[in-house]
Design an enzyme around this catalytic site. Structure first.
Site, PDB file in Angstrom:
ATOM      1  N   SER A 148      -3.718  18.427 -33.048  1.00  0.00           N
ATOM      2  CA  SER A 148      -2.272  18.223 -32.934  1.00  0.00           C
ATOM      3  C   SER A 148      -1.530  19.305 -33.695  1.00  0.00           C
ATOM      4  O   SER A 148      -2.010  19.813 -34.707  1.00  0.00           O
ATOM      5  CB  SER A 148      -1.886  16.867 -33.520  1.00  0.00           C
ATOM      6  OG  SER A 148      -2.061  16.872 -34.934  1.00  0.00           O
ATOM      7  N   ASP A 149      -0.350  19.676 -33.190  1.00  0.00           N
ATOM      8  CA  ASP A 149       0.561  20.399 -34.055  1.00  0.00           C
ATOM      9  C   ASP A 149       0.875  19.445 -35.208  1.00  0.00           C
ATOM     10  O   ASP A 149       0.937  18.228 -35.040  1.00  0.00           O
ATOM     11  CB  ASP A 149       1.828  20.813 -33.319  1.00  0.00           C
ATOM     12  CG  ASP A 149       2.500  22.007 -33.963  1.00  0.00           C
ATOM     13  OD1 ASP A 149       2.201  22.289 -35.138  1.00  0.00           O
ATOM     14  OD2 ASP A 149       3.321  22.666 -33.296  1.00  0.00           O
ATOM     15  N   CYS A 150       1.088  20.009 -36.379  1.00  0.00           N
ATOM     16  CA  CYS A 150       1.014  19.205 -37.595  1.00  0.00           C
ATOM     17  C   CYS A 150       2.071  18.096 -37.644  1.00  0.00           C
ATOM     18  O   CYS A 150       3.271  18.366 -37.525  1.00  0.00           O
ATOM     19  CB  CYS A 150       1.107  20.113 -38.811  1.00  0.00           C
ATOM     20  SG  CYS A 150      -0.318  21.228 -38.880  1.00  0.00           S
TER      21      CYS A 150
END
Length: 818
Positions: free
Chosen positions: A328-330
């Site tokens: 995931s993007d953070c």
């Protein structure tokens, strides 16, 4: 009792885990993580007992832990990777498994598994961004190459691969020194849909084919271990380091007039998805064998990208056969629950939806992320199975096996400090910037002869640039060579900043104007910066900030000699005023050119290098931003709303500089050895495979086959041709040969043209080089219909080589024969 404690206790009670798990493993996730020291930086290299080890399965390391390596099958190098990973994951308790699902994996000391930091970045050199990389003490710096948008302007695939090879060598050396991990979440392969996007500088531009070719070459340069590039079993193919193509998908808005990437719902047609937004990712996986994909924050047609099973499991894994993990993007999972209020669900629902969609690793900006916090309670509530967790961990540890985390890779064991900031890498950084700089305008002004123009006034907010040259997702460079530093080696320089990037006042312009009155020549270095364009900061217009335009005009008007304008920027800038100003003889675009940027600029200005870069994106005039909102995702023109098209493929207006624009100090001419067209009959075995155009659904198929799905056809027909490139000028130089296809007339919603091939070629003055192309007919001539079918139309297509008056073209007649 808080929810975390309650969910853990409840799970243990209902499953009997209090009996099955030893007391010191039946702790809650929060307390388990608290027992593990957290650091600002957690390098991925393996530290045990105060000593760094280059591999997990080191017998001495296990001995230091009071263990025997031979007791653990996951360290048996004679076994295939899947068997070793199965053994590793099978040794963990449920709680231990969950603590490995975040980017700062906690490790399991009792089985010899160390902590591991997954998050490192290497967009254009090893970056300071992420939890797993740090500079200082042993490793003070790493080579900083030009930002991606400028590197893309070289249109040189071998250069992109060389940059990847150099960056991965330095990354592997830093790993051996305990300063980074083996996973680098780069490159950014989002297509630039709108010129206002703040992250344009990180990307290879607006053309999905160019973006995809950049991705393939950079990923191959980073990942490929020499001699194993063509290993058939991709699950066993070793990795020099692991890369990650991001941000998937339809992500190209950060923060525009209050519309945030965290909330944005990208409403995208399937036609645009297939044709533009996911194409680079498909190339990255299928041709580059990228070992990771990062899903983005935004929603796509209502569904968060990181919870979209169609995007993740169906497309990435099943259709494209990703051999790697999805991250995931953070904080994306947290965003789904807390910001998007996705389906009004609980945190456990969000975790369950993401994991079942195919998300393996959850990056979190805090100490504990959603996977670590809520997966245990999600299991208790029946929303996640332990087998889902096992599958995610297998995807993760297969990549670490391939990257040598457990066994190391012999070819890279001895890399160290001497392999970072080498002369070769510094030279490559300078050469990359030189190859990419684009000459936008030249009225016989450049190159400047330093013997004739011994005294130069150097003006502008970037004239003395250092850190500004390396853009974002940057590291600590080996050194800086500013424009002032480099130009001063050739001529005497009178330097005046004039103003900073924001240029909120014109009060400091006067000294620069007075100096220009006396100079033999004037060089102005202006543009944008991270103050104006970057992640989380989109632009409102395409103009230079503040009083920069006034600074340039007043200095140019006062100048006694020739004026050269250099623009540092990622996105396009409307410099119509300079293009139309006869006092400004030349304009260069230098992007964000990296640590050696000043030297590259000087080499171009003084003629040691003949510029050959081409714009990888259209430079629009500022009126473009008033024509349509940034939130409109459609690429084709919308006549009802008066929206112009996007990118060179669909834009129906007048640009300042078109895609592919770039001048030289010499001139090139093209000719094709065979002037005739090409006729390609293609056999179609079954008339049921023929497809009617989507705009003619009521027609009937007779003996004529109007088009066919490329997937059904599987054609192998090639379009082969040679183009002679002649340097008709007086200076040796590089030319970028751009090859486009044009569809048959009358095909609805087709692109104006689309790039299908390119080559960079060096040609000496007065000489000719022959450039050969061999294009697969289905790949070069296909079109994506409204229904998202990729089809090959029968009829007369065209191949066009080059742009403008120098272009040559020829017809390609496709006949689909039943």
């Amino acid at each position: 009792m808080d929810s975390y404690h309650f969910s853990s206790f409840f799970l243990c009670m209902i499953t009997g885990f209090l009996v099955l798990i030893p007391p010191y493993y039946s702790t809650t996730l929060a307390s388990a993580a608290a027992a593990t020291p957290q650091h600002a930086s957690e390098p991925g290299a393996i530290e045990t007992g105060g000593k760094n080890y280059s591999k997990v399965c080191d017998a001495a390391r296990f001995e230091a832990l009071g263990l025997r390596k031979d007791d653990f099958a996951y360290c048996d190098s004679s076994l295939p990777y899947p068997a070793r990973v199965k053994d590793l994951v099978g040794r963990m308790t449920l709680v231990e498994k969950i603590l490995q699902l975040g980017d700062r994996a906690q490790g399991v000391g009792r089985i010899g598994l160390p902590k591991y930091g997954w998050w490192s970045e290497a967009l254009h050199g090893i970056a300071v961004t992420g939890h797993a990389t740090y500079f200082g003490d042993v490793v003070p710096a790493a080579t900083s190459f030009p930002n991606v948008i400028l590197a893309a302007a070289s249109f040189n695939e071998s250069l992109w691969k060389k940059i990847g090879q150099a960056v991965s060598t330095e990354g592997r050396a830093m790993y051996n020194l305990g300063h980074t991990g083996l996973n680098f979440w780069s490159p950014n392969v989002n297509v630039v849909r709108d010129p206002r996007w703040g992250r344009v500088l990180e990307t290879p531009g607006e053309d999905p084919f160019v973006v995809g070719r950049y991705a393939v070459n950079f990923v191959r340069g980073m990942q490929d271990v020499e001699g194993t590039e063509n290993v058939q079993d991709l699950d066993s193919r070793p990795l020099k380091v692991s890369t990650c193509c991001k941000h998937y998908a339809a992500y190209d808005l950060d923060n525009w007039f209050g519309v945030s990437r965290l909330h944005f719902d990208a409403r995208v047609t399937e036609q645009d998805m297939v044709e533009t937004f996911v194409r680079p990712f498909e190339m990255c996986v299928k041709e580059g064998d990228a070992s990771s994909i990062m899903c983005s924050y935004n929603r796509v047609n209502g569904v968060p990208a990181c919870a979209d099973a169609k995007l993740l499991s169906q497309t990435l894994r099943n259709d494209w056969q990703l051999h790697g993990y999805i991250v995931s993007d953070c904080d994306s999972v947290e965003v789904m629950h807390e910001r998007l209020k996705w389906l009004g669900d609980t945190a456990e629902d969000a975790v369950g939806q993401a994991m079942k969609a195919g998300l393996d690793l959850d990056c979190g900006l805090g100490n504990l992320n959603y996977y670590e916090n809520y997966t245990l309670s999600a299991v208790a509530q029946g929303k996640v199975r332990e087998s889902d967790i096992d599958n995610a961990l297998k995807n993760l540890y297969m990549v670490l096996m391939r990257a040598g985390f457990f066994d190391n890779i012999e070819a890279y064991e001895n890399l160290g400090l001497n392999d970072i900031c080498t002369k070769e890498h510094i030279h490559l950084a300078a050469d990359a910037a030189r190859q990419a700089i684009v000459l936008l305008k030249n009225n016989l002004t450049l190159p400047l002869d330093p013997k004739k123009y011994k005294d130069v006034v150097l003006v502008g907010p970037h004239a003395k640039a250092t850190k500004a040259m390396i853009g974002n997702y940057e590291g600590i460079p080996c050194r800086y060579v500013s424009p002032l530093d480099a130009i001063a080696k050739d001529v005497r320089v009178d330097y005046h900043e004039g103003c900073d990037v924001h240029c909120r006042s014109s009060r400091s312009v006067r000294p620069a104007v007075e100096a220009a009155k006396k100079a033999k020549a004037t060089i102005i270095v202006a543009g944008l910066g991270l103050e104006v364009e970057r992640e989380e900061l989109d632009r409102n217009d395409l103009l230079l900030p503040g009083f920069q335009t006034e600074l340039i005009n007043r200095v140019a008007e006062a100048s006694a000699g020739p004026v050269v304008l250099v623009i540092m920027a990622g996105g396009c800038v409307d410099v119509s005023f300079a293009q139309n100003n006869p006092k400004i003889g030349a304009i260069l675009w230098a992007g964000y050119p990296g640590q050696e940027g000043g030297q590259a600029i000087a080499d171009v200005i003084f003629g040691r290098h003949n510029p050959g870069g081409r714009l990888p994106l259209t430079w629009y005039k500022n009126e473009y931003v008033d024509a349509l909102p940034m939130t409109s995702m459609q690429l084709r023109p919308n006549d009802q709303l008066g929206y112009p098209g996007r990118t060179y493929k669909f834009f129906n207006g007048t640009s300042l500089y078109p895609f592919g624009h770039g001048m030289s100090y010499t001139q090139f001419s093209y000719s094709r050895k065979n002037d005739s067209g090409i006729f390609l009959p293609i056999k179609v075995d079954n008339h049921h495979l023929c497809k009617l155009p989507s705009d003619k659904a009521n027609a009937t198929v007779d003996s004529h086959c109007p088009s066919i799905s490329v997937d059904a056809l599987g054609c192998k027909e090639e379009i082969s041709f040679e183009v002679d490139v002649t340097n008709v000028g007086k200076v040796d130089g590089d030319d970028v040969v751009l090859v486009y296809s044009k569809p048959p007339k009358g095909v609805a919603d087709a692109p104006l043209k689309q790039l299908v091939a390119f080559q960079r070629v060096y040609v000496e003055s007065g000489k000719t080089s022959s450039v050969k192309f061999s294009l697969n007919a289905c790949k070069a001539l296909n079109l994506v219909e409204k229904t998202a079918y990729v089809v090959l139309h029968s009829g007369e297509h065209a191949i066009v080589v080059g742009d403008g008056d120098s272009a040559v073209s020829f017809p390609v007649e496709i006949e689909l024969q039943l």
